[in-house]
Scaffold this motif. Structure first.
Motif, PDB file in Angstrom:
ATOM      1  N   ALA A   1     -29.566  54.203  14.163  1.00  0.00           N
ATOM      2  CA  ALA A   1     -28.452  54.357  13.234  1.00  0.00           C
ATOM      3  C   ALA A   1     -27.151  53.901  13.874  1.00  0.00           C
ATOM      4  CB  ALA A   1     -28.337  55.812  12.791  1.00  0.00           C
ATOM      5  N   ALA A   2     -26.957  54.252  15.134  1.00  0.00           N
ATOM      6  CA  ALA A   2     -25.727  53.858  15.846  1.00  0.00           C
ATOM      7  C   ALA A   2     -25.638  52.339  15.949  1.00  0.00           C
ATOM      8  CB  ALA A   2     -25.705  54.487  17.226  1.00  0.00           C
ATOM      9  N   THR A   3     -26.774  51.695  16.196  1.00  0.00           N
ATOM     10  CA  THR A   3     -26.797  50.234  16.300  1.00  0.00           C
ATOM     11  C   THR A   3     -26.454  49.590  14.965  1.00  0.00           C
ATOM     12  OG1 THR A   3     -28.448  50.261  18.070  1.00  0.00           O
ATOM     13  CG2 THR A   3     -28.252  48.238  16.792  1.00  0.00           C
ATOM     14  N   VAL A   4     -27.020  50.113  13.884  1.00  0.00           N
ATOM     15  CA  VAL A   4     -26.746  49.567  12.554  1.00  0.00           C
ATOM     16  C   VAL A   4     -25.268  49.698  12.210  1.00  0.00           C
ATOM     17  CG1 VAL A   4     -27.134  49.894  10.076  1.00  0.00           C
ATOM     18  CG2 VAL A   4     -29.069  49.906  11.641  1.00  0.00           C
ATOM     19  N   VAL A   5     -24.704  50.876  12.445  1.00  0.00           N
ATOM     20  CA  VAL A   5     -23.293  51.105  12.126  1.00  0.00           C
ATOM     21  C   VAL A   5     -22.384  50.193  12.951  1.00  0.00           C
ATOM     22  CG1 VAL A   5     -21.398  52.770  12.276  1.00  0.00           C
ATOM     23  CG2 VAL A   5     -23.603  53.473  11.324  1.00  0.00           C
ATOM     24  N   THR A   6     -22.656  50.105  14.239  1.00  0.00           N
ATOM     25  CA  THR A   6     -21.837  49.254  15.108  1.00  0.00           C
ATOM     26  C   THR A   6     -21.912  47.801  14.676  1.00  0.00           C
ATOM     27  OG1 THR A   6     -22.122  50.728  17.008  1.00  0.00           O
ATOM     28  CG2 THR A   6     -21.491  48.459  17.478  1.00  0.00           C
ATOM     29  N   THR A   7     -23.108  47.340  14.346  1.00  0.00           N
ATOM     30  CA  THR A   7     -23.284  45.951  13.900  1.00  0.00           C
ATOM     31  C   THR A   7     -22.534  45.693  12.606  1.00  0.00           C
ATOM     32  OG1 THR A   7     -25.469  45.829  14.946  1.00  0.00           O
ATOM     33  CG2 THR A   7     -24.974  44.197  13.248  1.00  0.00           C
ATOM     34  N   MET A   8     -22.639  46.615  11.655  1.00  0.00           N
ATOM     35  CA  MET A   8     -21.941  46.465  10.383  1.00  0.00           C
ATOM     36  C   MET A   8     -20.430  46.410  10.589  1.00  0.00           C
ATOM     37  SD  MET A   8     -24.079  49.037   7.855  1.00  0.00           S
ATOM     38  CE  MET A   8     -22.961  48.781   6.451  1.00  0.00           C
TER      39      MET A   8
ATOM     40  N   GLN B   1     -23.152  58.220   6.212  1.00  0.00           N
ATOM     41  CA  GLN B   1     -24.472  58.478   5.643  1.00  0.00           C
ATOM     42  C   GLN B   1     -25.576  57.892   6.514  1.00  0.00           C
ATOM     43  OE1 GLN B   1     -24.817  57.472   1.484  1.00  0.00           O
ATOM     44  NE2 GLN B   1     -23.189  58.877   0.879  1.00  0.00           N
ATOM     45  N   ILE B   2     -25.344  56.711   7.051  1.00  0.00           N
ATOM     46  CA  ILE B   2     -26.338  56.094   7.937  1.00  0.00           C
ATOM     47  C   ILE B   2     -26.500  56.942   9.192  1.00  0.00           C
ATOM     48  CG2 ILE B   2     -26.802  54.085   9.410  1.00  0.00           C
ATOM     49  CD1 ILE B   2     -25.349  52.396   7.272  1.00  0.00           C
ATOM     50  N   THR B   3     -25.389  57.401   9.746  1.00  0.00           N
ATOM     51  CA  THR B   3     -25.429  58.249  10.938  1.00  0.00           C
ATOM     52  C   THR B   3     -26.186  59.537  10.651  1.00  0.00           C
ATOM     53  OG1 THR B   3     -23.316  57.371  11.745  1.00  0.00           O
ATOM     54  CG2 THR B   3     -24.013  59.499  12.611  1.00  0.00           C
ATOM     55  N   GLN B   4     -25.926  60.127   9.493  1.00  0.00           N
ATOM     56  CA  GLN B   4     -26.595  61.375   9.129  1.00  0.00           C
ATOM     57  C   GLN B   4     -28.104  61.179   8.962  1.00  0.00           C
ATOM     58  OE1 GLN B   4     -26.112  63.279   5.103  1.00  0.00           O
ATOM     59  NE2 GLN B   4     -25.154  64.915   6.317  1.00  0.00           N
ATOM     60  N   LEU B   5     -28.500  60.049   8.379  1.00  0.00           N
ATOM     61  CA  LEU B   5     -29.928  59.764   8.241  1.00  0.00           C
ATOM     62  C   LEU B   5     -30.569  59.590   9.617  1.00  0.00           C
ATOM     63  CD1 LEU B   5     -30.053  57.352   5.163  1.00  0.00           C
ATOM     64  CD2 LEU B   5     -30.921  59.694   5.301  1.00  0.00           C
ATOM     65  N   GLY B   6     -29.816  59.029  10.548  1.00  0.00           N
ATOM     66  CA  GLY B   6     -30.317  58.904  11.918  1.00  0.00           C
ATOM     67  C   GLY B   6     -30.567  60.263  12.537  1.00  0.00           C
ATOM     68  N   GLN B   7     -29.659  61.208  12.293  1.00  0.00           N
ATOM     69  CA  GLN B   7     -29.821  62.565  12.813  1.00  0.00           C
ATOM     70  C   GLN B   7     -31.000  63.262  12.144  1.00  0.00           C
ATOM     71  OE1 GLN B   7     -25.885  63.895  11.711  1.00  0.00           O
ATOM     72  NE2 GLN B   7     -25.071  63.601  13.777  1.00  0.00           N
ATOM     73  N   ALA B   8     -31.143  63.048  10.843  1.00  0.00           N
ATOM     74  CA  ALA B   8     -32.202  63.728  10.089  1.00  0.00           C
ATOM     75  C   ALA B   8     -33.595  63.222  10.426  1.00  0.00           C
ATOM     76  CB  ALA B   8     -31.955  63.567   8.590  1.00  0.00           C
ATOM     77  N   THR B   9     -33.689  61.976  10.887  1.00  0.00           N
ATOM     78  CA  THR B   9     -35.000  61.364  11.130  1.00  0.00           C
ATOM     79  C   THR B   9     -35.332  61.178  12.609  1.00  0.00           C
ATOM     80  OG1 THR B   9     -34.052  59.132  11.010  1.00  0.00           O
ATOM     81  CG2 THR B   9     -34.867  60.114   8.947  1.00  0.00           C
ATOM     82  N   GLY B  10     -34.407  61.564  13.480  1.00  0.00           N
ATOM     83  CA  GLY B  10     -34.637  61.352  14.905  1.00  0.00           C
ATOM     84  C   GLY B  10     -34.424  59.914  15.318  1.00  0.00           C
ATOM     85  N   GLN B  11     -33.688  59.157  14.498  1.00  0.00           N
ATOM     86  CA  GLN B  11     -33.433  57.736  14.778  1.00  0.00           C
ATOM     87  C   GLN B  11     -31.944  57.519  15.042  1.00  0.00           C
ATOM     88  OE1 GLN B  11     -35.877  55.755  15.190  1.00  0.00           O
ATOM     89  NE2 GLN B  11     -37.577  56.812  14.190  1.00  0.00           N
TER      90      GLN B  11
ATOM     91  N   ALA C   1     -33.646  50.279   7.890  1.00  0.00           N
ATOM     92  CA  ALA C   1     -32.764  49.571   8.821  1.00  0.00           C
ATOM     93  C   ALA C   1     -32.634  50.303  10.152  1.00  0.00           C
ATOM     94  CB  ALA C   1     -31.387  49.385   8.197  1.00  0.00           C
ATOM     95  N   ILE C   2     -32.637  51.637  10.124  1.00  0.00           N
ATOM     96  CA  ILE C   2     -32.434  52.400  11.361  1.00  0.00           C
ATOM     97  C   ILE C   2     -33.732  52.635  12.126  1.00  0.00           C
ATOM     98  CG2 ILE C   2     -30.424  53.553  10.377  1.00  0.00           C
ATOM     99  CD1 ILE C   2     -32.087  56.070  10.034  1.00  0.00           C
TER     100      ILE C   2
END
Length: 303
Positions: free
Chosen positions: A157-164, A143-153, A65-66
């Motif tokens: 991740a911010a877009t997914v969280v905001t949309t959710m 967790q989504i934010t952390q995966l974004g940090q871990a993967t350079g995305q 998703a991210i």
């Protein structure tokens, strides 16, 4: 003046050094190295992972998703969404370090430390990011934010969280307020185990203003008490959510046929919600679909 010019030149050189790659080209800052606080301790990633193995169905959904899907080389045997995820025979429940290592991962994401897999992978110098079961939407977003940090995305991740957040808030706000809340029973297995408000999915019902009949039955505070048919009939839920449709073939017709259940309000009014087991048991972006489905049935129950 000379010193000022020299200082400016040094500052410019330093800035260029930060954005110039080893090959001489100009590259964007990716946020690496990055150190993350994970369920298995601090994790430092020096570079952006390009060979990720996911042993968590929720993490798999989050990664794709991210925008990190192209970085994923293998997912566990329970990761069935999205369809293009590179499914393998790897198991998150009984993981094998050698089998995981065969994919040459530079990051492994998992939910459980089964078989002491974190220690085994550490001995192979394979970075591990463990994310436990989310207990709330805040946990899911983190967790989504952390995966974004871990993967350079991070942006994805911010877009997914905001949309959710936006979609779930809109859905929750669309539920008419009631002085007496509707009651709900969610079934995760035909043997009548049910999640309470202390679980992730239970927190969704609380958000939507529902009273969970399983709460009063959780004497051991497990979060998943086993109810009796007599208890459920006496509690008389307004809404029944079946999260055992795929695993166990349950549906509205089978519930209606259960002995004594015909007096339950949800059965009499036909407010029995059959949901996808996977969506109801994960806490990724598709939880929005779950909320949307439940909200639609709440409105039917209130009509």
């Amino acid at each position: 003046m000379v010193n000022r010019v020299r200082g400016a030149a040094i500052a410019l050189a330093a800035a260029l050094a930060l954005v110039t790659s080893a090959s001489g080209g100009v590259a964007r800052h990716t946020g690496f190295p990055v150190t993350l606080k994970t369920a298995n301790g601090a994790l430092t990633l020096s570079t952006k992972p390009s060979r990720i193995v996911s042993l968590s169905p929720t993490a798999t959904e989050d990664l794709f998703a991210i925008g990190a899907g192209k970085q994923v080389v293998a997912v566990d045997d329970q990761s069935n969404f999205p369809a293009l995820a590179p499914k393998s025979k790897l198991s998150g429940y009984t993981p094998n370090a050698e089998a995981i290592a065969s994919y040459k991962p530079d990051l492994v994401v998992l939910q459980y430390d089964a078989n002491k897999i974190v220690e085994a992978l550490a001995k192979l110098n394979i970075p591990v990011l463990m994310q436990g079961t989310a207990m709330s939407l805040t946990d899911a977003y983190d967790q989504i934010t952390q995966l974004g940090q871990a993967t350079g995305q991070m942006a994805g991740a911010a877009t997914v969280v905001t949309t959710m957040k936006t979609q779930i808030a809109k859905l929750a706000n669309s539920v008419p307020h009631r002085a007496t809340p509707l009651s709900v029973y969610e079934e995760i297995e035909p043997d009548l185990y049910a999640p309470t408000s202390k679980t992730f999915i239970g927190s969704i019902y609380t958000l939507l203003g529902l009273k969970n009949i399983a709460d009063a039955a959780d004497k051991t505070h497990s979060g998943f008490p086993q109810l009796s048919a007599e208890y459920i009939v006496a509690a008389n839920p307004d809404l029944i959510v079946l999260a055992d449709t795929k695993c166990c073939g349950q549906n509205a017709a089978k519930v209606k046929a259960r002995s004594g259940w015909g007096t339950i309000t949800a059965v009499k009014n036909g407010t029995i919600v059959a949901v996808d087991d996977d969506i109801a048991s994960r806490w990724g972006p598709r939880i929005v679909d779950f909320v949307r489905e439940v909200v639609s049935w709440i409105k039917k129950a209130q009509a």
